[in-house]
Design a protein around this motif. Structure first.
Motif, mmCIF file in Angstrom:
data_model
loop_
_atom_site.group_PDB
_atom_site.id
_atom_site.type_symbol
_atom_site.label_atom_id
_atom_site.label_comp_id
_atom_site.label_asym_id
_atom_site.label_seq_id
_atom_site.Cartn_x
_atom_site.Cartn_y
_atom_site.Cartn_z
ATOM 1 N N LEU A 176 -3.819 3.936 -5.070
ATOM 2 C CA LEU A 176 -4.638 3.924 -3.861
ATOM 3 C C LEU A 176 -6.068 4.382 -4.105
ATOM 4 O O LEU A 176 -6.968 4.082 -3.314
ATOM 5 N N LEU A 199 0.807 -1.227 0.000
ATOM 6 C CA LEU A 199 0.000 0.000 0.000
ATOM 7 C C LEU A 199 0.839 1.277 0.000
ATOM 8 O O LEU A 199 0.289 2.376 0.069
ATOM 9 N N ARG A 236 1.727 6.056 -6.564
ATOM 10 C CA ARG A 236 1.071 5.655 -5.321
ATOM 11 C C ARG A 236 -0.365 6.173 -5.219
ATOM 12 O O ARG A 236 -1.293 5.402 -4.946
#
Length: 304
Positions: A77, A51, A73
């Motif tokens: 997400l 994550l 990222r």
């Protein structure tokens, strides 16, 4: 793309201690992937790296076909939901008010809140203060927050921890339904063998930071093939008779272990022993349990 998460030679080192070592995960799309291992095996650390919450020491992580790095990222997400360690909440706010904050941060329409509350079966408790929720309700509230925005990937770290049997059953059924009902891929960790067995389609087993097994649950069950245990009054002569008739066997304590045989084949070989006047004391079928397989894989008893 068949795998929604892949890692290659993933490592995480804290000081001199290697928490995760050369991990090559493959999480197929549209399944519940059970990530199983004893406490301290590296499950949470791995999920945090997937994550982007923790930076790998070395190796690569790919999610949705994109490498997890500073540039990708946020876009990754946006399509992922997670519940890592204990769920966070504001005790003085209601369940719905807690989810309102998350929906604002995620940029999700407010009508989504009632939808996810219904999924986790908290619609009748939405106006109750979160501080008054039971542990199971808090876990479901955390899951509701993860479900906001209808993510393609859900990463859940020990979601049944601390729940009573009824809560565990409810959470298990909910997780199991997500791929089929909403098309999600779910990665769920646990140290409980029984939990993973009842939830997962695919499984990865981690021990001391290393992946020791990864495949479908069916393949794992196939490892528990049956064998035949025979005890006689003269195992040495019996072993010679079996081998003379093409059956390889090995000694284990007071028994000879034979491969799995059809009933007629076994009856024939037992009759050969009788013809040689070898007294037969016991014949039994043995099958490794999943617990025994895990002890072989990890060297540690995984909780039932």
């Amino acid at each position: 793309m068949t795998d929604i998460i892949t890692t290659s030679a993933l490592c995480k080192k804290y000081g001199e201690a290697m928490s995760v070592k050369d991990l090559d995960l493959k999480v197929p799309r549209g399944v519940v992937y059970g990530f199983l291992g004893p406490n301290g095996a590296g499950k949470t650390t791995t999920m945090k790296m997937i994550l982007g919450l923790s930076k790998p020491t070395s190796g690569t992580i790919t999610v949705f076909g994109k490498e997890m790095d500073r540039n990708n990222r946020l876009s990754i997400l946006k399509d992922a939901g997670s519940l890592i360690e204990s769920p966070s909440y504001y005790a003085h706010l209601t369940g719905r008010e807690n989810l309102k904050i998350i929906s604002t941060l995620k940029g999700v329409p407010e009508e989504e809140i009632d939808r996810v509350l219904k999924i986790v079966r908290l619609e009748n408790q939405r106006d109750k203060k979160a501080g008054q929720y039971s542990l199971g309700m808090k876990q479901r509230l955390g899951l509701a927050g993860a479900l906001l925005g209808n993510p393609k990937l859900l990463v859940l770290d020990e979601p049944t921890n601390g729940l009573d049997p009824a809560g565990i059953q409810e959470m298990r059924e909910l997780i199991r339904s997500l791929p089929k009902t909403f098309g999600m891929t779910v990665m769920v960790s646990s140290h409980l063998l029984n939990e993973i067995e009842q939830m997962a389609d695919h499984i990865g087993v981690i021990s001391k930071g290393e992946l020791v097994f990864q495949d479908s649950l069916k393949v794992l069950h196939d490892k528990s093939k049956s064998s035949i245990a025979v005890r006689t009054l003269n195992n040495e002569d019996a072993k010679a008779v079996f081998q003379r008739n093409g059956i390889m066997c090995r000694e284990e304590g007071a028994f000879l272990l034979l491969p799995e045989l059809l009933d007629q084949e076994l009856a024939t070989h037992i009759s050969h022993l009788s013809q040689e006047a070898i007294g037969i004391v016991r014949v039994e079928e043995r099958k490794k349990t999943l617990e025994e397989i895990f002890i072989e894989l990890t060297g540690t008893a995984v909780s039932l």
